[in-house]
Design a protein around this motif. Structure first.
Motif, short mmCIF file in Angstrom:
data_model
loop_
_atom_site.label_atom_id
_atom_site.label_comp_id
_atom_site.label_asym_id
_atom_site.label_seq_id
_atom_site.Cartn_x
_atom_site.Cartn_y
_atom_site.Cartn_z
N PRO A 429 14.27 3.22 6.46
CA PRO A 429 12.71 3.15 6.49
C PRO A 429 12.07 3.47 7.50
CG PRO A 429 13.94 1.05 6.77
CD PRO A 429 15.02 1.91 6.40
N VAL A 483 11.31 -2.80 -2.64
CA VAL A 483 11.10 -3.84 -1.72
C VAL A 483 12.38 -4.35 -0.96
CG1 VAL A 483 10.46 -6.31 -1.40
CG2 VAL A 483 9.39 -4.79 -3.39
N ALA A 484 13.46 -4.10 -1.47
CA ALA A 484 14.82 -4.56 -0.87
C ALA A 484 14.91 -3.33 0.23
CB ALA A 484 15.65 -4.62 -1.83
N ALA A 485 14.41 -2.08 0.00
CA ALA A 485 14.87 -1.12 0.96
C ALA A 485 13.74 -0.99 1.98
CB ALA A 485 15.09 0.26 -0.01
N PHE A 486 12.59 -1.17 1.82
CA PHE A 486 11.70 -0.62 2.58
C PHE A 486 10.73 -2.07 3.06
CE2 PHE A 486 12.41 3.02 -0.07
CZ PHE A 486 12.62 3.87 1.04
N GLY A 487 11.10 -3.07 2.51
CA GLY A 487 10.37 -4.34 3.38
C GLY A 487 9.29 -4.87 2.32
N HIS A 488 8.99 -6.00 2.68
CA HIS A 488 8.35 -6.57 1.53
C HIS A 488 6.83 -6.13 1.53
CE1 HIS A 488 5.29 -10.06 0.64
NE2 HIS A 488 6.08 -9.96 -0.60
N THR A 491 5.14 -3.80 -1.18
CA THR A 491 4.69 -4.43 -2.60
C THR A 491 3.20 -3.81 -2.32
OG1 THR A 491 4.04 -6.44 -1.51
CG2 THR A 491 5.98 -6.56 -3.01
N ILE A 492 2.30 -3.80 -1.17
CA ILE A 492 0.94 -3.39 -1.11
C ILE A 492 1.02 -1.86 -1.83
CG2 ILE A 492 -1.02 -3.09 0.19
CD1 ILE A 492 0.26 -5.36 2.02
N ASP A 495 1.27 -1.73 -5.38
CA ASP A 495 0.06 -2.06 -5.91
C ASP A 495 -0.86 -0.83 -6.00
OD1 ASP A 495 -1.47 -4.14 -7.30
OD2 ASP A 495 -2.72 -3.79 -5.45
N LYS A 715 1.75 0.59 6.14
CA LYS A 715 2.35 0.57 7.34
C LYS A 715 2.61 -0.64 8.05
CE LYS A 715 1.69 5.12 7.50
NZ LYS A 715 0.87 5.18 6.26
N THR A 716 3.61 -0.93 8.65
CA THR A 716 3.91 -2.25 9.14
C THR A 716 2.90 -2.68 10.29
OG1 THR A 716 5.74 -1.00 9.87
CG2 THR A 716 6.30 -2.64 8.53
N PRO B 64 13.62 -5.10 6.05
CA PRO B 64 13.97 -5.11 4.68
C PRO B 64 15.38 -5.89 4.39
CG PRO B 64 13.70 -2.94 5.32
CD PRO B 64 13.35 -3.66 6.48
N ASN B 66 17.84 -4.46 2.56
CA ASN B 66 18.99 -3.45 2.67
C ASN B 66 19.42 -3.48 4.10
OD1 ASN B 66 18.66 -3.53 -0.01
ND2 ASN B 66 18.33 -1.34 -0.01
#
Lengths: 716, 115
Positions: A429, A483-488, A491-492, A495, A715-716, B64, B66
């Motif tokens: 990520p 989502v699992a790989a790059f973070g929640h 989702t945005i 979308d 972006k985070t 995340p 993983n």
């Protein structure tokens, strides 16, 4: 003659720029010495058009980039900001202004120039920060920046996202104004054609601006305003939404690959130290040192020296070798480079043959040129080598294979799906992505990191091409994986992509209408266009499959090293955008191979039914002739409105008038609203050659798949 | 969905509370089943991550799934990894890709041979 015209095109642009720099200097009303604070997003673009020397003449002593922290202005009295109207930047400025007034140093004069225009929002921010009174605000209009003789760019990032996701139309205004300026210089385009919802909006606002000019009358020399252009036969506007596939594919021209691997910004590429560049190149190639460093002002040249190993290479036609290889399919680049190097060797060898003094003298005269060529050859060979390492990796080829089979209309094999799964599982990520924002720190790795950009490119392609047969189950699984790989927070992103239709969930049947556009007054302004990237009234279940056949998108026998069709840029796939243009100009390539095909009838009225090869009767092809007629079924499958407006004065039989004009006019301006890729530019150049007719590309920004998607990614 | 935007809480307890509010809103919207499922896992993930942070002595919140698993395996805590896998129903293939990668990085050939 055309070449000369091109020169004058650029020259006049540059002149306009310099002049206006003077103008706004006066506007800024800071006399004497001053410090220029530049927005990072602008500095590159600015360096192309404005010479540091010019700035010095206007009293600029130092150039800073707008950044956090206080500004060390030293003793200079004036501070001039030049930024894009972003709230975050306003806050930075406000902070700097306050900090310096608190520190009790001598009062300074602040002036803020907003590019491309001042917004109420920015003023509000400054007001809230309590510094509005201390700053003089002006606006500095940015026009098309001539990157090349046939390439204009506004260098406005993320236009596509602003239009389709945010419902922010300001960029259309900028494009329209820039086009108006061009029209001011060259006369009005006799005809405007286009495809796409926002192309429609753009055409509307152009028409409005023209009306204003005409009715305003007194303001300018209205006589000259009304003249039709003899240079351009028409303006073709292509909305990026019409062709979202093209930027997602891996570009296979040399220039395109450089941008995929290293990232090209503002017509130059920055190389990391270990880029295997010849150590003897202490300075840089002459081309780079003249245009690269002096133009970008003190900040970047200082940067190159202090970092020592960083280099910027200007990528444009002034470099003879680059001019030859830039648009080539990468498959042929190696061979050509070695040919050039052999030639160069021969030239060096020629000094041994020189016998008379005169011959020696002429050799010495050539030596400078030879050395320059030698340098640029060196850098391109090393560039090509490092790209080659990338293209030969399994990873690259796996992606390419996936792309090719998607484009070819077949489903992915199990292996390929498994590969996507693996990509997601081993995703990184935090990988840096070329062509997006920051510059690469070191040599790009041989295998592309599994960044979210890379993954999404493949997935979006899948969604676009497989459209109807995209299963909900697959989508759900990918959703979860991402989502699992790059973070929640992704989702945005998902979308966003769903809303613009790039990666659309099969279940979202509701038409994509940006909720931001809900307010009635904006709708009124738009003639109640609800922008959408979906075809308005498709008659075929599988639009893209139909298009592939109708537009002859896939060409199987590609001659990569000696191209005769636009499809060479992707080794087999021709960009939809380019094919559309070819429809307009009645290029034979868009017609199915057998002449008795359904489009053959269309060709005959124009009197060139035996058209291949196009060069043979370059007179009859080239230039926009018949408009969209005959292509209605194709256009129905593409999203957005279709535009065909004539701007001719005598409204009577405008088509004839246009055709008459079009025969003479040597150029067509193609505007890519929302960015275009290097491959499309390369394809346009090929068309220009084939048709003996100039196609000039104007775009909001040059993009690749990574930068195209980047604006959608949260972006985070 | 706009709710998800302003969730940069560092304080985990507060974060979870915020997320729960968001989840409630999402639940009311039938069309958003996918999102609410994702949010639900995310809440659970954050909670597990907090626990693991104490055990493993690293910062995990914000990573995340993983990545969390990879971190956990890289630290050599295989039991915890298996637990994570069960807890979040990580598909077999993805799990082994990550594990393989982690083991190679650790050069833990013994564990690798046991796979």
């Amino acid at each position: 003659l055309q070449a000369r015209h091109q020169c004058s095109n650029i020259d006049s642009q540059q002149q306009v720029w310099s002049e206006r720099f003077g103008d706004y200097d006066l506007q800024g009303q800071i006399r004497g010495s001053k410090v220029l604070v530049l927005d990072k997003d602008l500095s590159g673009a600015l360096s192309i058009v404005v010479d540091f020397g010019v700035l010095k003449d206007h009293g600029v002593e130092k150039i800073f980039l707008l950044d956090d922290g206080p500004l060390d202005t030293g003793t200079t009295k004036g501070v001039l900001y030049l930024t894009l109207p972003h709230i975050r930047k306003m806050k930075l400025i406000a902070e700097q202004v306050r900090a310096s007034s608190q520190s009790g140093s001598a009062p300074k004069e602040y002036s803020l120039q907003l590019v491309p225009r001042r917004t109420l929002l920015c003023e509000r921010v400054l007001e809230e920060e309590g510094v509005l009174g201390d700053i003089t605000i002006g606006e500095y209009r940015m026009d098309f920046i001539p990157l090349e003789g046939d390439l204009l760019s506004l260098e406005l990032p993320s236009t596509f996202k602003e239009l389709y996701l945010d419902g922010d139309f300001s960029s259309i205004q900028h494009v329209a104004r820039a086009i108006m300026r061009l029209q001011g210089l060259y006369g009005f385009f006799p005809r405007i054609l286009g495809k796409g919802d926002f192309a429609q909006v753009l055409a509307d606002s152009l028409a409005r601006m023209r009306l204003e000019l005409v009715s305003g009358g007194a303001g300018g020399p209205s006589g000259s305003v009304l003249t039709m252009s003899t240079v351009f036969d028409s303006l073709v506007i292509i909305d990026r939404a019409v062709d979202m596939v093209t930027p997602l594919l891996t570009q296979l021209t040399y220039e395109g690959l450089i941008s995929e691997v290293y990232g090209v910004s503002n017509g130059s590429v920055t190389l990391g130290g270990v880029a295997a560049l010849a150590p003897s190149a202490t300075g840089s190639t002459p081309a780079a040192s003249t245009s690269g460093t002096s133009g970008s002002g003190s900040n970047s040249s200082g940067d190159t020296q202090s970092a020592g190993k960083r280099r910027r290479i200007m990528l444009n036609d002034s470099d003879a070798i680059y001019r030859e290889i830039r648009s080539m399919n990468f498959a042929g680049v190696g061979a050509l480079l070695s040919k050039i190097s052999r030639q160069l060797q021969d030239n060096y060898e020629s000094r041994h043959r020189a016998k008379t003094v005169q011959e020696i003298r002429s050799f010495v005269g050539k030596l400078g040129g030879l050395q320059a060529e030698h340098q640029s050859l060196k850098s391109h060979v090393s560039l090509a080598e490092s790209i080659m390492r990338r293209t030969q990796s399994d990873d690259f080829n796996a992606i390419l294979e996936i792309e090719q089979s998607l484009v070819g209309g077949s489903d992915l094999t199990k292996d390929q799906l498994a590969y996507i799964e693996k990509m997601l599982a081993l995703a990184d990520p935090s990988a840096s992505v070329p062509g997006v924002g920051g510059e690469l720190k070191e040599q790009p790795p041989v295998t592309m990191p599994n960044s979210i950009h890379k993954v999404l490119r493949v997935l979006c392609l899948y969604s676009l091409w497989r459209g109807p047969s995209f299963k909900q189950k697959t989508y759900d699984a990918w959703y979860e994986d991402i989502v699992a790989a790059f973070g929640h927070h992704q989702t945005i992103t998902l979308d966003n992509l769903d809303r613009v239709g790039l990666l659309s969930s099969p279940s979202s049947t509701a038409p994509i209408v940006s909720s931001v556009l809900g307010e009635p007054h904006t709708l009124g302004l738009l003639n109640s266009i609800a922008p959408s990237t979906k075809p308005r009234n498709p008659t075929h279940a599988n639009s893209i499959g139909f298009l592939r056949k109708a537009l002859n998108l896939i060409v199987t026998d590609v001659r990569e090293s000696n191209p005769d069709d636009a499809s060479y840029v992707y080794s087999g796939y021709a960009p939809i955008s380019i094919r559309l243009l070819q429809c307009l100009v009645r290029d034979p390539a868009v017609y199915p191979a057998n002449p008795s095909g359904r489009y053959a009838a269309l060709l005959r009225p124009l009197g060139d039914s035996k058209v291949r090869p196009a060069l043979a009767d370059g007179q009859s092809t080239g230039g926009v002739k018949g408009g969209w007629s005959g292509w209605e079924d194709v256009l129905n499958e593409l999203p957005g409105e279709t535009i065909d407006v004539s701007q001719s004065p005598g409204d009577g039989d405008s088509d004839v008038a246009v055709r008459r004009l079009g025969d003479k006019a040597p150029a067509t301006l193609v505007v890519f609203l929302g960015g275009c890729t290097f491959t499309e530019i390369a394809a346009l150049r090929l068309l220009s050659q084939q048709h003996g007719h100039r196609y000039i590309a104007a775009t909001t920004q040059i993009i690749n798949g990574n930068s195209f998607l980047d604006s959608f990614i949260q972006k985070t | 969905l706009i709710v998800a935007d302003n969730l940069k809480e560092r304080d985990v307890a507060k974060l979870v509370a915020n997320l729960k509010v968001a989840l409630k809103i999402l639940h009311n919207d039938k069309a958003r089943a996918l999102e609410s499922a994702a949010l639900d896992t995310h809440i659970r993930l954050v909670q597990v991550q907090r626990q693991m942070e104490q055990e493993l002595d690293t910062t995990l919140v914000g990573l995340p799934l993983n990545e969390t698993l990879a971190q956990c395996l890289l630290k050599g805590n295989y039991a915890r990894g298996t637990k994570l896998r069960a807890e979040f129903k990580i598909p077999e293939r993805r799990y082994y890709w990550i594990k393989l990668h982690a083991l190679v990085v650790r050069r833990d050939w013994a564990e690798l041979a046991r796979l």
